[in-house]
Scaffold this motif. Sequence first.
Motif, PDB file in Angstrom:
ATOM      1  N   ASP A   9      53.587  41.948   5.222  1.00 46.70           N
ATOM      2  CA  ASP A   9      52.795  41.078   6.086  1.00 46.70           C
ATOM      3  C   ASP A   9      53.559  39.791   6.327  1.00 46.70           C
ATOM      4  OD1 ASP A   9      50.506  42.629   6.448  1.00 46.70           O
ATOM      5  OD2 ASP A   9      49.890  42.211   4.380  1.00 46.70           O
ATOM      6  N   SER A  10      53.153  39.073   7.323  1.00 47.30           N
ATOM      7  CA  SER A  10      53.815  37.797   7.630  1.00 47.30           C
ATOM      8  C   SER A  10      53.593  36.781   6.510  1.00 47.30           C
ATOM      9  CB  SER A  10      53.302  37.238   8.954  1.00 47.30           C
ATOM     10  OG  SER A  10      51.885  37.113   8.905  1.00 47.30           O
ATOM     11  N   THR A  11      52.568  37.032   5.682  1.00 49.57           N
ATOM     12  CA  THR A  11      52.278  36.097   4.579  1.00 49.57           C
ATOM     13  C   THR A  11      53.190  36.325   3.377  1.00 49.57           C
ATOM     14  OG1 THR A  11      50.601  37.630   3.756  1.00 49.57           O
ATOM     15  CG2 THR A  11      49.848  35.831   5.213  1.00 49.57           C
TER      16      THR A  11
END
Length: 1570
Positions: free
Chosen positions: A334-336
């Motif tokens: 994920d981008s996180t």
Amino acid sequence: MRTIGYNFLSKLGLKKFYPNKITLQSLLEINKNSLSDETVKSVEEIPWCFLRKLFKINADCRSCAQLSNNDDEDDENDDPFSLDLSTADNSVQDTVNHLDLIVALFLCADSSLQQEMALKMSICQFSVPLLLPDGHNSQCTLMLWALRDIVKEWCPHDLSESKGFVEDNIVQADIPFISFVRLKNCSLSKSQILNHVLSLGQQHHNFFIHRDMKGGANARKIANGLVEVCWYLPTGRESLDIFSHPVAFANLRGDIGQSITQFSFLYEVSTATFVFLDKVEENEHKILTSLQDVKSKLFLVVNRKAENAKEDMKSVKATKEELGLPNSNVKVKDSTVHVAEFSEKLCTAITKSMTVGTAKMSIENMLDEAVELGLSVDEVTSEKQRKAAKEIIDGTGVRRIPDYKKQQLPLQGENWKRLSQLEREECRLNKAGDQRLEEYKSQLQEEKQQIKKKLCKHKLSGAMKSFIKHLSESDKEKRDFFLKWMKIKLNAHLQSANYQLSLLRRKLAEHGNNKEKDLKEMAELDRALVECSLGIEHYMREMGLIYEFSSQSEDPADKVSDLPGLAAEMLLDGHPLELLDGDASNIPERWLTDVLMELHRKVGLKSKLLVVTVLGVQSSGKSTLLNTMFGVQFPVSSGRCTRGAYMLFLRVGDDMREELNYDFIVLIDTEGLKSPQLAQLEDSYEHDNELATFVIGLSDVTIINVSMENSTEMKDVLQIATHAFLRMKEIGKKPVCHFVHQNVGGVSAHTKMMKERKHLLDQLNEMTQIAAEMESRPLIKSFTDVLDYDIQKNNWNIPGLWNGTPPMAPVNTGYSEAVADLKKNLLETVKGDRSDELSTIPEFLEWMKSLWKAVKYESFIFSFRNTLVAHAYYNLCKEFNDWEWEFKREILTLQEEAELGILNTEYKTELHSLNRMVETKKSKLSKQIKVQQTTMTEKLKEYYKRKDRHVHLIEKYKTDFFNNISSLANRIQHSVNNKLDCALEQWKSSKEAQVIQRKHREVIEERVMKLLSDCEHHTLSDEELKHEFEKMWTEVTANVFGLKEQNISARILQQLRKKFENRKLEEEWQKITDLNEIGKGTFKVKTEHLDDDTVLKILKNLLWKKDKKRQLQSLADGVIESCTRFVQDTAKTDADYNDCFTNELLKKIDESLQPQHKNLKLKFVFDVTLHICGFASTEFLYMHRKFLAKIDPKIQLEKFKPQYLADFLDLYKENDDCQRKASDFVQLCIRPAVEQYISRSLGIDIVDEILTGSHSAEYSTRSLFQYNIQKELLLKDDFESFVKYICKYEIYIKDWIFQHIVQKMSEDKTLCKLKNKTLQIIVQKITEATEKASKGEDGAQLPDDKESVTVLIKNMRKYLIKDISISEEAEKTTLFQIQSKCHPFTKSLIESLSDLNEQLQEEFSNSEDITKTLNKLPVRPQDELFKRVFGCGLQCPFCKVPCEAGGKDHTKHHAAVHRPQGLGRYRNKDTEKLVPTLCTTDVHSESTFRNTDTKWERHPYKEYTTYYPDWHIPPDSSIEASDYWKYVLVKYNDRFAQEYKAKPADVPEAWRRITKEQALKGLKDAFNIK
């Protein structure tokens, strides 16, 4: 290749190199490109900049893909808010993607360069090509061959406890293979993720190029389809390692849809394949779902993006479900989630994929899959060579390596090692025991010959036949393939035998660490380790030994004679050659000589070499330093433990040759010094010292790797190095030395290191003092006395090679840059030195042989002999002798003029005026001597500035030659003063005689005129007139008395008293009554002549008395004979006795006794001197009487009696006396003067004639003179001549020179020609003077009257005063009552002069008494030539060979060849047998000697300089060098024994086999006569 590929290659300027045309050799050449560190200014420079930096192991090489421009400045001027994209990248044409660059270079590189590039990239921790696209996707190549050279070391966790490690060729290692590929839609950088995975636990490093690197985002042109591979290798430390075992990571560039073949291959060979994607397209879905074994092998790595996330994940899910992949095989980012965090998750997945039992595959075993999928393999072109190498290595079978080597490589076995030991023992003679040394030497020689015979009998083994056959392949590429395959197969074989090698190494290390060391067992383990090693170098060594021991009559089918040419080609191709066999510590001289001479010929005799060596402790990074500096690859350990030294030739490019002034740079790589395991062995220091001395001696530049980590070890290395440098200084070699401090980092390193450098200099000074003491060089106190050393310029700080913990640590860019700076500085320094004194291959070989021979002796400096040094010394001696004669000739000519000036002084001159004139002349001559001395000094200075003739090698003799000039000037000054003093004394004696003569002449002339007057008025017959004249003459001359005789004996005695004043000899003086009665019999040595120490010895042993008396008698006889000859030669001249003759005699006695003076009793010295002076007194008295007779007034008047009678008769008869008077004047006045003129110049002319004639070489130097004398002695074969030469050397040389001059002057009437030549000169001068004198000052003819005759003669005397001396009395007598007028007299004078010319020419032609002529000359040519070749006249204290050192004043005496000591009268005291041992043998042995100098105490020969510090006795240049004197002793053994009153020597049997021809050859070799 597609158009796009060609276009890209054209853009890089590589099109002409496609395919595979850039060679490794072109990269290794030293040219301007290789030294350039300028920034890249054009796209065409990019590939070369990349390669240059890569070869320097510079991890910054990737930055070359970008042109250097002022981006920052441009950015500052850009509008940051502009939306105009057209200017976003104007420089797109100048950009190159890194991957495209690498592909392009691999496509254009030949196979060797590809391997080297892959190896260097791997060292830099870069990924390397596994599958290489051919410019488009249609064809790919498996780069198996390119990766073959990569060897890696790692420590799996299961070996960490035992401190073990694995070393393996990376393509042969079975390692899990993990592939990273991507789909078309992939926003996550797999390369960046891979870099994070590989860098975990270490600092981050870009193993793979990725889009976020500078230039990484540039569009790829030809690199799609490229598969790179990189390896993770564990350190063995769990805290650092990500994986416990090695893992290979492959990375496919581009999406799998474009490179389906590559993807299929990777999937087949991989343990796990990680596919990076955002979503799956339809065609990609098909590809993935067609795969097998997906559950265990396939992993999906999904980058979930916010936009279209739902749609994209749907396609991924569909594919996952169809494939049946478990959730654990799908990793979503994920981008996180941070990249580093995600990388750790991936690591876990990779670890799980490699469960126990997972299939592992080596790259080597991927061949079948590659072929099946239609991939080409780079290795197939070398299949034939692979099979050949395999066949050779398979020959080892299951045998142990030592057994295989004995059978297939037999020459380098025990016999070769034994031969090396024998050669050393032959030099050191440590194990002779009680054996006679020459007998022992002969035994060693015999054993050597037997071993050589055995070695010569060996036939070529099967392995060597095959090896040589494939090596002889004319195609260079095929030969390189074969050698590489040999290396690969040998490494593989050693891996299988690795357990045994590791065990041996471990045992050796354990023994080294034990406090109680079993040195014998350590030596055994070391030997076993050497025997178990096997590499290409062993085959190459065997090839060299095959040639070394081959005979000239070798079977042509074996082509052994072609081997040097083959090895020379290999050297030119960049392969190293073994210089020193470290296993046997020996050099195959014949092999190396012929290989390098072959190379010399192949390069058209252009072989100026710059030799660079690196020395240091074992495993201190020496080879890495050389490899990084020059981009080469020396053999590194791979299960082998090779020792010794290797050399590698690097060509200097045409663009640098003129600038550098070299044709090749030769790199010498050596084994490490102070091997930790072997340091305890007794010969370890000696071995290291030999190696260091040898390689430093060969080198122009020495780099010493300094490590301060182990100060004890380092101290030893510094001592070894300073010892070697000291030795080089002593033999005239001046290497440049650089100290490299490795593993020094940090910005403050330089400041911190200054303290270390000062500490290093202190240590160097300390080591220099130790070495100087060992080599007996007390004047050397500091390192700067040995080398030009600058604490700033000669020290280099180099940071560590690795940035972190190997094997995963990337290389430190600072290391490469620091090494590049060092290289640049080295070559800049070389450029600055424009010396022509450069070593070419023949000279390099000469140094090699000389160094190696000297190294084999324990005392290196005293053992070093080199023909280059000998030739350099010979050339200087030759020039120096010529300058010396020019000096002497100039002063002798001026001296003759000065003497003439003194003798021409009018007798009415007051004595004080004459004394003043003599002093003025002395002063003028002194100035001229100074001028000549300055001229000669300048010539010597200029000689030493010369860039040819190897003058740097004879630097140590410089001071000697300058001292010789000073002492020569002093001797000439002394001689000139003596000669002018003698001339003054002669003038005084002549004046006295002339006064008496004039007084009686005037009376005679008066009585003649009176008699004429009385007879005038009578007519008398001739008889009556003569009777009257006789009566008058008898009456007048009755009272004419000669000069008073001097008391010569008293004058000599007075000088003798002066010499021995204050010496407590009153009793001796009282015994002397008449000196003339002394010296008539033979001189006998008495007991009172023996010193007190000897008297004490006599009480112990009467033999000493006999021996000492014999020695003293021999000394006395020699001195007396030499001085007797001097006295006799002096007395033969026409001069009067002068006290300077006695001074010279006393000086000569002193010089003759000087060498033994410290051990001589005053009584002996006095009695010998008195005896000689007694004889001299008689001879000098005879000389004085002879002179008095010559100038006796009565005799002189009697000489003119016929003239007075003729004058009386002519006057009485009034006859015309013109013709007679002119003739008398010429005969009585001009003739003696002409003869004197000829005599004055004849001596100098004879010397010139000898020195410029056909035999001039014989007198050019002392050593050449010795050679010619000894050669003649051998050919003459006369025992008496040998005895005279040995025992009465000075007399023999004088007689030889005299006879030689007589012979040369007799040939072709040379003496007559020389006399005639001078005669024509003086006759011409007199004729011209007569014509000039016949005119007045106004130029008009003198009046034709009687008075003008006197003016004519006066004018003639004036014009000829500098040339001849006309006797005043003779002139007045001959011109008495001349009646002739001037003009007819002048005419008659010229006619008489012409008659005199003819008369003298005829006399010269008929004269045969050359001996008498030579003895009467004022400058005696025999004396001048004797001084030229005799030198100091000192003889070797052991064998009595004469010194051959140049000049008369030198610090060391030396001779080319010494003799068996028995020839110098040495005998064994117990047996009375002559000693056959040569002193050149003894001084390098454990033997002792005793004689009067040692006060009969035994003293080691090795320390002979304690008693004879002025003598340098090196070993013979070869065993055959002394054959000459061995032959002489054998031939005349009995006669020498009889002559010396001793018993014959026990000569070795081998000496009896020496022939006359061999003796002559030995003589030639000893004197370097070609």
